[in-house]
Design an enzyme around this catalytic site. Structure first.
Site, PDB file in Angstrom:
ATOM      1  N   GLN A  18       0.828  -1.213   0.000  1.00  0.00           N
ATOM      2  CA  GLN A  18       0.000   0.000   0.000  1.00  0.00           C
ATOM      3  C   GLN A  18       0.864   1.266   0.000  1.00  0.00           C
ATOM      4  O   GLN A  18       0.470   2.299   0.547  1.00  0.00           O
ATOM      5  CB  GLN A  18      -0.938  -0.003   1.201  1.00  0.00           C
ATOM      6  CG  GLN A  18      -2.152  -0.905   1.013  1.00  0.00           C
ATOM      7  CD  GLN A  18      -3.012  -0.455  -0.173  1.00  0.00           C
ATOM      8  OE1 GLN A  18      -3.129   0.728  -0.462  1.00  0.00           O
ATOM      9  NE2 GLN A  18      -3.612  -1.411  -0.861  1.00  0.00           N
ATOM     10  N   SER A  19       2.015   1.203  -0.613  1.00  0.00           N
ATOM     11  CA  SER A  19       2.949   2.329  -0.585  1.00  0.00           C
ATOM     12  C   SER A  19       2.361   3.605  -1.202  1.00  0.00           C
ATOM     13  O   SER A  19       2.011   3.629  -2.384  1.00  0.00           O
ATOM     14  CB  SER A  19       4.219   1.931  -1.336  1.00  0.00           C
ATOM     15  OG  SER A  19       5.043   3.058  -1.519  1.00  0.00           O
ATOM     16  N   ASN A  20       2.294   4.645  -0.390  1.00  0.00           N
ATOM     17  CA  ASN A  20       1.916   5.966  -0.915  1.00  0.00           C
ATOM     18  C   ASN A  20       3.043   6.498  -1.799  1.00  0.00           C
ATOM     19  O   ASN A  20       2.798   7.174  -2.799  1.00  0.00           O
ATOM     20  CB  ASN A  20       1.688   6.959   0.230  1.00  0.00           C
ATOM     21  CG  ASN A  20       0.599   6.511   1.177  1.00  0.00           C
ATOM     22  OD1 ASN A  20      -0.517   6.264   0.767  1.00  0.00           O
ATOM     23  ND2 ASN A  20       0.932   6.378   2.459  1.00  0.00           N
TER      24      ASN A  20
END
Ligand code: PLP
Length: 320
Positions: free
Chosen positions: A75-77
């Site tokens: 879920q890397s921004n």
């Protein structure tokens, strides 16, 4: 000392981001609390990584690169925002993410798809394996005559941290215009570049402010932060003994929402209408509330929260 304005930088974010007072939180904490809205940087769903990418992607362009390879959690921004910024610049972006079993297409993974960035998962808990895969992909691009540019997790290298030195410069100008003087600045520490840049930037532009970093996962934050402050200071040709107060607040682990973090998110949303995220800023605000309870802010200096974004994560995690 090199002026921050001398470094190669591309304009990607909508700046300056707003700085405003949180009236209801201020009343509740009996303290002037302000927020720096880096959740509103304007690309993707906003967030802190755009400031780092202004410096990193300027370097990529200067290196003649045409494709950027980066990494992060599922879920890397940071990965999502790298894809967004590369699209704007006409660069390719490839995202090599650490799956950790969470590969369902939710939150930022939906955005990665919409942004058109190829995503591949590495099934390992060790970033050494992820970097090996990035090197392998980079080798393939090179063999095709392309020039890849690799950005490590979170863009947390000294050049990326310059984004938060610049953020503190920008904030100091806004604070002066508003007649505010910050005694305390608080942000989260994930891969550490934001905290390092904020600490160095505050030392240069707001020397009266104490910086706090709330950690959001396990890791050797003292060492990582020290290396990044040192590396960024060297890049700027400045000597510093600036050091933040690091608070170990991560609940059950990185990207695992905590009861305290979720409660803090609700408090911010219900008192100010501002949405924090479960992975970073919610836990940061929980840490802030704990510090306030313990009297850390019992002096006249105003308190600044850096809202680093994370909206995509709100739609990916189960929040109890
Ligand atoms: C990456 C991130 C952080 C932490 O920044 P680092 O420089 O990696 O420590 C904080 N908040 C959000 C929303 C992020 O995406």
């Amino acid at each position: 000392m090199k002026d921050i304005g001398e470094f190669a930088r591309l304009r990607l974010a909508q700046l300056p981001t707003p700085l405003h007072r949180l009236d209801n939180i201020s009343l509740a904490l009996k303290k002037n609390v302000y927020i720096k809205r880096d959740d509103l940087t304007g690309l993707g769903l906003g967030g802190n990584k755009v400031r780092k990418l202004e410096y990193l992607l300027a370097d990529a362009k200067n290196c003649g690169s045409d494709v950027v390879i980066t990494t992060g959690g599922a879920q890397s921004n940071h990965a999502m925002l790298t894809a967004a910024c590369c699209n704007k610049l006409g660069l390719g972006a490839v995202l090599v993410l650490m799956g950790r079993g969470v590969t369902e297409k939710k939150g930022n993974l939906i955005l990665d798809d919409i942004l058109g960035a190829p995503v591949s998962f590495v099934d390992s808990d060790d970033y050494a394996d992820v970097y090996a895969e990035m090197d392998r992909i980079a080798g393939e691009f090179s063999a095709q005559g392309k020039t890849p540019y690799l950005i490590p997790v979170g863009g947390s290298v000294p050049r990326g941290s310059l984004g938060y030195v610049e953020c503190m410069r920008e904030t100091s100008v806004q604070a002066k215009d508003m007649g505010v003087s910050f005694g305390h600045v608080i942000c989260t520490a994930g891969s550490g570049g934001t905290l390092a840049g904020t600490t160095l930037g505050a030392a240069i532009y707001m020397p009266e402010a104490q910086v706090y970093g709330v950690t959001v996962g396990e890791g050797d934050f003292e060492r990582i932060t020290a290396e990044l402050i040192d590396g960024t200071a060297r890049l700027m040709g400045v000597r510093t003994d600036a050091w933040p107060r690091i608070l170990p607040y991560y609940g059950e682990g990185y990207a695992i929402p905590s009861a305290e973090g979720n409660a803090a998110m609700r408090l911010m949303a219900r008192s100010e209408g501002i949405i924090l995220d479960p992975v970073y800023t919610g836990k940061m605000f929980a840490g802030l509330l704990e510090l306030a309870k313990n009297g850390a802010f019992d002096d006249p200096g105003d308190l600044l929260i850096i809202h680093t974004g994370g909206a995509g994560g709100v739609f990916a995690l189960d929040i109890e």
